[in-house]
Structures are given as C-alpha cells and as structure tokens.
Design an enzyme around this catalytic site. Sequence first.
Site, PDB file in Angstrom:
ATOM      1  N   SER A 120       0.751  -0.838  -0.299  1.00  0.00           N
ATOM      2  CA  SER A 120      -0.321   0.306  -0.088  1.00  0.00           C
ATOM      3  C   SER A 120       0.546   1.388  -0.238  1.00  0.00           C
ATOM      4  CB  SER A 120      -0.649  -0.187   1.212  1.00  0.00           C
ATOM      5  OG  SER A 120      -1.816   0.970   1.410  1.00  0.00           O
TER       6      SER A 120
ATOM      7  N   LYS B  31      -3.717   2.998  -2.124  1.00  0.00           N
ATOM      8  CA  LYS B  31      -2.938   3.311  -1.422  1.00  0.00           C
ATOM      9  C   LYS B  31      -4.268   3.562  -0.164  1.00  0.00           C
ATOM     10  CE  LYS B  31      -2.811   6.673  -3.998  1.00  0.00           C
ATOM     11  NZ  LYS B  31      -3.136   7.501  -4.623  1.00  0.00           N
ATOM     12  N   GLY B  32      -3.578   4.074   1.436  1.00  0.00           N
ATOM     13  CA  GLY B  32      -4.180   3.392   2.465  1.00  0.00           C
ATOM     14  C   GLY B  32      -5.375   4.898   2.574  1.00  0.00           C
TER      15      GLY B  32
ATOM     16  N   VAL C 214       4.120  10.957   3.793  1.00  0.00           N
ATOM     17  CA  VAL C 214       3.574  11.327   3.437  1.00  0.00           C
ATOM     18  C   VAL C 214       1.908  11.354   3.904  1.00  0.00           C
ATOM     19  CG1 VAL C 214       1.644  10.343   1.555  1.00  0.00           C
ATOM     20  CG2 VAL C 214       3.917   9.827   0.781  1.00  0.00           C
TER      21      VAL C 214
ATOM     22  N   CYS D 282       1.180   2.933  10.679  1.00  0.00           N
ATOM     23  CA  CYS D 282       1.927   4.278   9.783  1.00  0.00           C
ATOM     24  C   CYS D 282       2.818   5.213  10.996  1.00  0.00           C
ATOM     25  CB  CYS D 282       1.029   5.369   9.035  1.00  0.00           C
ATOM     26  SG  CYS D 282       1.592   6.928   8.767  1.00  0.00           S
TER      27      CYS D 282
ATOM     28  N   THR E  58       7.209   0.486   7.319  1.00  0.00           N
ATOM     29  CA  THR E  58       8.664   1.157   7.354  1.00  0.00           C
ATOM     30  C   THR E  58       8.748   1.261   9.016  1.00  0.00           C
ATOM     31  OG1 THR E  58       7.030   2.862   6.973  1.00  0.00           O
ATOM     32  CG2 THR E  58       7.572   2.675   5.467  1.00  0.00           C
TER      33      THR E  58
END
Lengths: 303, 260
Positions: A21, A45-46, A71, A130, A193
Amino acid sequence: MANLSVNIGAMSLKNPVMTASGTFGYGLEFADFIDLNELGGFIVKGTTLNPREGNDYPRMAETAGGMLNCVGLQNKGVDYFCEKIYPQLEGLDTNVLVNVSGSTPEDYAECAARIDALPGIPAIELNISCPNVKNGGMAFGVTCEGAAAVVKAVRQAYHKTLIVKLSPNVTNIADIARAVEAEGADSVSLINTLMGMSIDIERRRSRLSIGTGGLSGPCVKPVALRMVWQVAKAVNIPVVGLGGIMNATDAIEFLMAGATAIEIGTANFIDPAITVKVVRGINEWLDAHGCKDVHEIIGALEV
Amino acid sequence: MNMKKYALDLIVAAVETPREGYVLLRLTHDETLPEMLPGQFVEVQVRGSETTFLRRPISINYVDRVNNELWLLVHVVGEGTRAMASLKAGDTLNCVFPLGNGFTVPAGTGKKVLLVGGGVGTAPLLYHGETLRAAGHCPVFLLGGRTEADLMQLEHFRRYGEVLLTTEDGSVGTKGFVTHHPVWEEQQFDLVATCGPKPMMVAVARMAKAKGTECEVSLENLMACGLGACLCCVEKTHEGNVCVCKDGPVFNINQLTWQI
Ligand SMILES: Cc1cc2nc3c(=O)[nH]c(=O)nc-3n(C[C@H](O)[C@H](O)[C@H](O)COP(=O)(O)OP(=O)(O)OC[C@H]3O[C@@H](n4cnc5c(N)ncnc54)[C@H](O)[C@@H]3O)c2cc1C
Ligand SMILES: Cc1cc2nc3c(=O)[nH]c(=O)nc-3n(C[C@H](O)[C@H](O)[C@H](O)COP(=O)(O)O)c2cc1C
Ligand code: FES
C-alpha cells in the site's frame, strides 16, 4: 510450471505476489507496464473514513539503499474510493485489497464496514502502523492493547478476510502479532516502514516536513526478514512478508522465513514491471529446484 | 492527457558537453520513439550506486524525429547526474516516459508565446518552442543565466523564434534577471511559459500577472515514483495537494497558492 496459488483467510491468490500500500497507487498507474491480472493481488493506497490532505512537502528523502517518506495518508476518503475508484477496478481478475487507516477504533470500523459492502474487495489490510500521522496510525500498533482494540472493533464490522499490518517500531513484534490473532485477525502483514530521519547539514534542517519519516527499500530487508521469521513462529495465521523486496530471490527468502505471500513496495518505483518479473522468477526457481508447489518452500528455512 | 507510458532501455547515441558541468544525452531506440509532449519528462534509472537508488526526473529537451532521438540536457549537481555525465555512446539507459502533462499549445495559430528559462530550466523550452512553431505560433525565447557560460543550445532555439538573453554579470545580453529585459515593456504576449529556479518563476509569474498575461510554470518537486502512485511530489493548489509528476509538472499559476 509449479503451483503458485496460496490462501490468506478466505481469499485465494493465484500467486503469492502482491503490492504494498502507498507504493502502487490504485494499481491503474501501473497498467501501462504490467497486466494487473498477473498479480496475486494488489493493495491500494491507505484509505480513511474522511478525506485527508496528508503532510506538507517535502515528503521524501533518498537514503543509502532506500528512502524515507512522510506522506501522511493523503487520500480522498472511503466514499471517493467506493464511488470513483472501485468501479474501475471491479472487473479485474485479481484480488484488490484496500489498506484501511483511522484515528479511532470507531473510524477504522466504519471505514471497514463501507468496504465490506463492495463485493469485489475480498480483504482489507488494517494499517495500525503508519509512522507519519499524529493520531492513530502507529499509536495503535505499538502496544498490544491498542492493536487489540482496533482489531476488535473492525472484526465486528468487517466479515471478509482481515489482514493486520504490523509496525516494526516495537520491542517485540511477535507479542503484537499474537494480540491481533487473538482478536480474530485472519493474517498479519509486516513490516510497515521503520521510523527514521535525514538531515540537510547546510540548512541544519530535516529533509522531511514533519522531521521524521518511514524508511523503506532494500536497506530494511534484513530487519523485515528477521521479524517475519519471528512472527511466523509465533502465530498460527498466515503471514504476509514485505520490506525491501527487490527481486525473486528476496521474495523467496521471505517465503522460506515463513511468509505465505509477499508484497512489493518501493521496488515499483525503480522498475514499474518488477512485480510480474518476481512472479516469473519465483516460478523459474521452483522449476529449477524440482518443486511442484510453492508451499514446499514456505517456512522451509532450516535452522 | 493519458498517454501510454513506457519503460525502455534506450541506447546512448551521443554524449555532448555543451558547457562545463552540463551534458546533453542523445538517446535512441531500435523502434520509433513513442509520442511525447513538450514539458513532459523522463524518469532515468541510474545504476551502480546505492545513493542513487531512485530514478532521476529529467525534462524532455528535444525530440529529433528525423534521427529518432530523445535529448536530455542534464546539469551535473550530484551523484546521479554525474553518473549520467559519464555515459558513453553505445551504453543503455533505462527510461520511464513520457511522464506528466506538458505545456499548453494554444488552439489556433499565430499566438505570441514568451518562453522564459533560467539555468537548466531552459531544457524543456526547446522542444516546446519547436512544437509551438510547428503549430503555427510565434515563440520568443527569453533565456537567463548567471553568466554567458550558463546559456546553451542558442543555435537550436534560434531555429524556432527570436532569442533574447539576460545574464546577471552582463557578459551577454541584458544585464540582470529575465524580468529586467525590455521585451516585457516592448511586446505583448498571449501566453507566458516558464521553467527554472522557483524565485525566477515567481518573478516571471508576477510580471505576467502585471501584464494581464496567462502564465504556466513547470515545477521540479522531489519525486519517488514519477507515476502518481506515491504522493511524495505534491504541490499545494486551490484544489488541495496534487502530484507534480502526474497533474504537473506544468501548472497555470492561477492553480497554485504561490504569493504573486
Ligand atoms: C520534472 C522534473 C524535471 C527536471 N528536469 C531536469 C532537466 O531537464 N535537467 C536537469 O539537469 N535536471 C532536471 N531536474 C532536476 C533533477 O532531477 C535533479 O537535479 C537530479 O535528480 C539530481 O540528482 P543527483 O543524484 O545528481 O543529485 P542529488 O545528489 O540527488 O542532489 C544534489 C543536489 O540537487 C538537488 N536536487 C535533487 N533533486 C532535485 C530536484 N528534483 N529538483 C531540484 N533539485 C534537486 C538536491 O537538493 C541537492 O542539492 C528535473 C526535476 C524534475 C522534478
Ligand atoms: C511513499 C510510501 C507510502 C506508503 N504509504 C503506506 C500506506 O498508506 N499504508 C501502509 O500501510 N503502508 C504504506 N507504506 C509502507 C509500505 O506499504 C511498505 O510497508 C514499506 O514501504 C516496506 O516495503 P518496501 O521496502 O517494499 O517498500 C508506504 C511506503 C512508501 C514508500
Ligand atoms: S513522485 Fe510519486 S506521486 Fe509523484
């Protein structure tokens, strides 16, 4: 040609290769380069209940063997996805998954419920990891209680395959994995991440608007692989492995470490056709090694 | 405009050094190069270094249809562009293109368009000028640099229209910035298009606004994917954050939230 198909919860994939994603847009951005139907699935995407503008620019900094991004979940909200994007994806012969994010367990659940109503979406990936948003996001993913609370709320509202995406920014990722398994997650995916920084020494400023960002790309692979291995041993649900996968060899490493499927993220920026090359590469490796089924290598790591 | 994008191994036909610190890559392909619009760009893969992991965005400088060549004019500023400068004829360079929207080519014919470039920002204006000229318009090029050595490809520009120069040190053309050139007072334009450092584009946009002329700017935000997939390259507009790589790199100044 070996059998490449795998199952995650109630979802069956023609091969174990999906996309990560936030790195693959809505898939359509890559349709000039690959046949999306050749993928096991892709994760868009999220998506959040309400539209989000994301963080200020600059949102990206290159690092040795990877990149940082902040982002911050820019997206037009779940209703935009349902009305404008979903109709364009509905006819595809692959699994389209939505990555769901939120600020409260209720938001997550409401967003998931709206996606539950879309017959062409067989699964969601819950992003409790996130690092780039203040409220929610990683805040839930770094404690067992927080993670469990979100999964519990979503499990009541969402009836299809539920994958929970874990943060690597924790002391013991296996504990978090067990906590979400106990609340009814069908699978866990990892890693999101790793939180990092980069400084422009001339300006004495961070290269990222919010100071920190999430690290991805081949530099994170050893960490990701270790975590996948630890989590695969700790839970009984299938694990989806990702983090720095650049080629078929990397993907096979994750499968051997215990991942049932894998996701490709940052590598899409370097080669927009990498996903289908990885599918072919896995297949060729299996053939060359006399394996008839990809399951022969899943968790096949010898220690 | 949704044009088909390609990822191709292009072949380096020639490498020229128009000025110290710059390199012109002339790339070709066995098959006819795809359709490209002026203002669009290429994402170039730089191999062989872990710190040039991501592709580098470079504007389409010129498309030579006769010789089937795509030209990239590169200012050497770091490791990635240095690697591009060390390419030799016969090498391959993997390019994802054409990306982005491109400059507006006005409808009709005979429109006067002022193309204002600073530094390596002059690169996309060559192909834009050719395209405007081929469509029957009248491009005028206003190119600025710190010194004479920053101005390149002038003989190419002159094929498509009048070329006006400014340098900060007065070594050639009018002394000062592009906005100091008398052409702003002497002539009226239907459209201004500009590419270069942001302070220059802001000044050009102000000047165009003062003259009541529409103005397009081409942005160079940092990019990761170049495809509209990662949302790293955003610019604030009156409609929220948009991707420079996909919705740009060319914007009408009225779309942006710049203070002009
Ligand atoms: C749409 C677009 C079109 C472009 N067209 C051209 C072109 O035609 N010719 C050309 O020479 N350059 C162009 N650029 C800029 C070019 O992409 C960068 O100079 C290049 O990526 C630097 O790579 P590097 O590895 O050499 O430098 P790095 O080591 O990555 O950086 C060196 C220095 O360059 C600066 N830099 C890096 N990326 C950018 C960027 N995207 N924009 C501005 N400065 C940057 C860095 O801040 C740093 O100070 C364009 C950029 C964009 C977004
Ligand atoms: C630009 C960018 C945006 C991302 N956005 C999201 C997101 O919206 N939701 C999410 O769960 N992960 C997001 N991620 C994380 C990736 O899905 C993935 O977990 C991570 O990049 C590691 O994989 P990779 O090394 O293969 O890229 C993003 C990553 C990048 C680079
Ligand atoms: S660079 Fe990825 S969206 Fe523009």
